[in-house]
Motif scaffolding. Structure first.
Motif, PDB file in Angstrom:
ATOM      1  N   LYS A  45     131.325  -4.715  45.344  1.00  0.00           N
ATOM      2  CA  LYS A  45     130.931  -4.525  43.941  1.00  0.00           C
ATOM      3  C   LYS A  45     131.111  -5.826  43.154  1.00  0.00           C
ATOM      4  O   LYS A  45     130.279  -6.208  42.325  1.00  0.00           O
ATOM      5  CB  LYS A  45     131.797  -3.396  43.349  1.00  0.00           C
ATOM      6  CG  LYS A  45     131.446  -3.008  41.962  1.00  0.00           C
ATOM      7  CD  LYS A  45     130.143  -2.244  41.899  1.00  0.00           C
ATOM      8  CE  LYS A  45     129.510  -2.454  40.543  1.00  0.00           C
ATOM      9  NZ  LYS A  45     128.131  -2.085  40.461  1.00  0.00           N
ATOM     10  N   TYR A  84     131.301   2.164  30.592  1.00  0.00           N
ATOM     11  CA  TYR A  84     132.487   2.967  30.891  1.00  0.00           C
ATOM     12  C   TYR A  84     132.198   4.453  30.747  1.00  0.00           C
ATOM     13  O   TYR A  84     132.656   5.254  31.529  1.00  0.00           O
ATOM     14  CB  TYR A  84     133.645   2.610  29.941  1.00  0.00           C
ATOM     15  CG  TYR A  84     134.359   1.305  30.247  1.00  0.00           C
ATOM     16  CD1 TYR A  84     135.324   1.231  31.248  1.00  0.00           C
ATOM     17  CD2 TYR A  84     134.093   0.154  29.514  1.00  0.00           C
ATOM     18  CE1 TYR A  84     136.002   0.036  31.526  1.00  0.00           C
ATOM     19  CE2 TYR A  84     134.758  -1.037  29.785  1.00  0.00           C
ATOM     20  CZ  TYR A  84     135.710  -1.089  30.783  1.00  0.00           C
ATOM     21  OH  TYR A  84     136.365  -2.260  31.054  1.00  0.00           O
ATOM     22  N   GLU A 113     134.213  -2.787  37.301  1.00  0.00           N
ATOM     23  CA  GLU A 113     133.698  -1.625  38.042  1.00  0.00           C
ATOM     24  C   GLU A 113     134.167  -1.589  39.495  1.00  0.00           C
ATOM     25  O   GLU A 113     134.020  -0.579  40.168  1.00  0.00           O
ATOM     26  CB  GLU A 113     132.171  -1.619  37.986  1.00  0.00           C
ATOM     27  CG  GLU A 113     131.664  -1.301  36.593  1.00  0.00           C
ATOM     28  CD  GLU A 113     130.213  -1.662  36.445  1.00  0.00           C
ATOM     29  OE1 GLU A 113     129.380  -0.750  36.491  1.00  0.00           O
ATOM     30  OE2 GLU A 113     129.913  -2.860  36.302  1.00  0.00           O
ATOM     31  N   CYS A 151     136.700   2.269  36.982  1.00  0.00           N
ATOM     32  CA  CYS A 151     136.397   1.100  36.129  1.00  0.00           C
ATOM     33  C   CYS A 151     137.689   0.467  35.632  1.00  0.00           C
ATOM     34  O   CYS A 151     137.807   0.102  34.446  1.00  0.00           O
ATOM     35  CB  CYS A 151     135.524   1.481  34.931  1.00  0.00           C
ATOM     36  SG  CYS A 151     133.890   1.992  35.400  1.00  0.00           S
TER      37      CYS A 151
END
Ligand SMILES: Cc1ncc(COP(=O)(O)O)c(C=O)c1O
Length: 406
Positions: free
Chosen positions: A21, A218, A262, A358
């Motif tokens: 990610k 978020y 994230e 997150c």
């Protein structure tokens, strides 16, 4: 990777980061000449090493962050500088390290110009300008405008250029960072302010930095910001400056949150499920000692329940999620001002796990030992394998350095 495996190996609370990610987010920003990671967001040396190996340079705001960058293999002396010290003060350790390693400084206060000029005359610096406005996801993360302590106030630029000149310091670049978690509308306004400032600073400017501040989604329904338009605005600003100066100008971006938020998950175990009046509480073994964003900013984090028995069909219910600390504010479902709110989550029992999502940015780095809680472990998942990148603090670590006088 199944949560049960991670918990079995590493326990809870544990931060887990997904490397792929992070690399996707780095990829989003490749059009900028320099991606400079604001390591304050998540400064584990394994994360810094990852950034370095993928061509991401680094920002340091303290002597400790300089040490982290050096330990992760960043070296001084390269061009553009691999490590930039960006701060509003030098403490004694920081200025010593800056001089010892010849680090580039992005100056945030006029006094820093004199202090650096005295010990390292003739070096090149950049100036962090407060353009007179700012923005952030919370007033506490707004780093521009007259209520912010950050940066050189825009009307003092000429005076600072004279100060630098007096010490023989070359001002080779300008930097503006107006806040963390900004919206693109405010971020876009920085381009015009940068152009003005750069025209004032003149032809010595060979780099401009757009700072950080890029938001991430978020809440449900929030989408990722489109970066094409943002890049084009900065690129156009850069091109106008190149035309005016007749030489190349490097365009930097300095994100923290965007690169790591994230990727990060905080794994916790539900240790109590209790009713007080109308509220049903899930109490975790992680608290604001592990993740301070909710108590600091009323920040929202997505959450999910991972039932120990794997049952994915549990009914939803409204709950308040809190931690173990002896402090009423130790609530993960709160809004700015400390108002406790409920969240719809699957029914859970003691021993189930709760994952706070997150949580990769401004998560672990803001941890504390409040209530004598050891700092959590950190784990990096790389190509499907979970690697421990920070051992959980021991109780001996907790008291290290303390002593009882005779
Ligand atoms: C100078 C500077 N650069 C970059 C950042 C990173 O901000 P963000 O994590 O919002 O990208 C910060 C954080 O506020 C900062 O102070």
């Amino acid at each position: 990777m199944p949560i049960s495996h991670l918990v079995e190996r590493f326990g809870t609370p544990t931060y887990v980061y997904d490397e792929s990610k992070i690399l996707d987010c780095v990829g989003d920003l490749r059009r900028f000449d320099v991606i400079r990671y604001a390591q304050k967001a998540c400064s584990n040396i394994a994360i810094l090493d990852l950034m370095r190996r993928h061509g991401v340079l680094v920002d340091a705001v303290s002597a400790g962050e300089i040490h982290r960058a050096l330990t992760a293999g960043y070296t001084a002396g390269s061009q553009p500088p691999a490590i930039v010290y960006t701060a509003d003060i030098f403490d004694h350790d920081a200025i010593r390290l800056v001089v010892e390693y010849g680090l580039h400084v992005n100056v945030g206060s006029p006094d820093m110009i004199d202090q650096l000029g005295e010990v390292a005359p003739g070096t090149n610096i950049t100036l962090r300008i407060n353009p007179g406005f700012g923005h952030g996801h919370s007033q506490k993360t707004n780093t521009g405008g007259e209520h912010s302590k950050h940066g050189i106030w825009h009307t003092q630029l000429e005076e600072c250029l004279r100060r630098a000149d007096h010490h023989g310091l070359g001002v080779t670049g300008l930097h503006m960072h107006i806040g963390s978690g900004c919206d693109l509308e405010h971020l876009a306004q920085v381009c015009a302010a940068m152009e003005n400032a750069a025209m004032t600073a003149g032809r010595g400017v060979v780099s401009i930095s757009a700072g950080g501040g890029l938001p991430i989604p978020y809440r449900p329904g929030e989408t990722r910001v489109g970066l094409d338009g943002y890049f084009q605005l900065w690129d156009a600003t850069r091109q106008r400056l190149e035309n005016a100066f007749g030489h190349a100008v490097t365009l930097e971006i300095e994100p923290g949150r965007y690169l790591v938020a994230e990727s990060g998950y905080l794994l916790a175990e539900i240790r109590a499920v209790k009713q007080t009046g109308d509220n049903l509480f899930y109490l975790l073994d992680a608290g604001f000692n592990n993740l301070a964003r909710p108590i600091l900013y009323g920040a929202y984090h997505p959450m999910s329940v991972a039932p120990r028995d794997g049952d994915a069909r549990r009914r939803l219910q409204d709950v308040v999620v809190g931690g173990p600390l002896c402090e009423s504010g130790d609530i993960f479902t709160q809004e700015e001002g400390g108002y406790v709110v409920r969240r719809q989550l699957p029914a859970a029992t003691v021993g189930d796990w709760l994952v706070i999502e997150c949580a990769g940015a401004y998560g672990f780095v803001m941890s504390s030992n409040y209530n004598a809680k050891p700092l959590a472990a950190e784990v990096l998942v790389r190509q499907g394998a979970a690697n421990l990148i920070r051992a959980r603090q021991t109780y001996a670590d907790l008291m290290r350095g303390e002593c009882i006088p005779e």
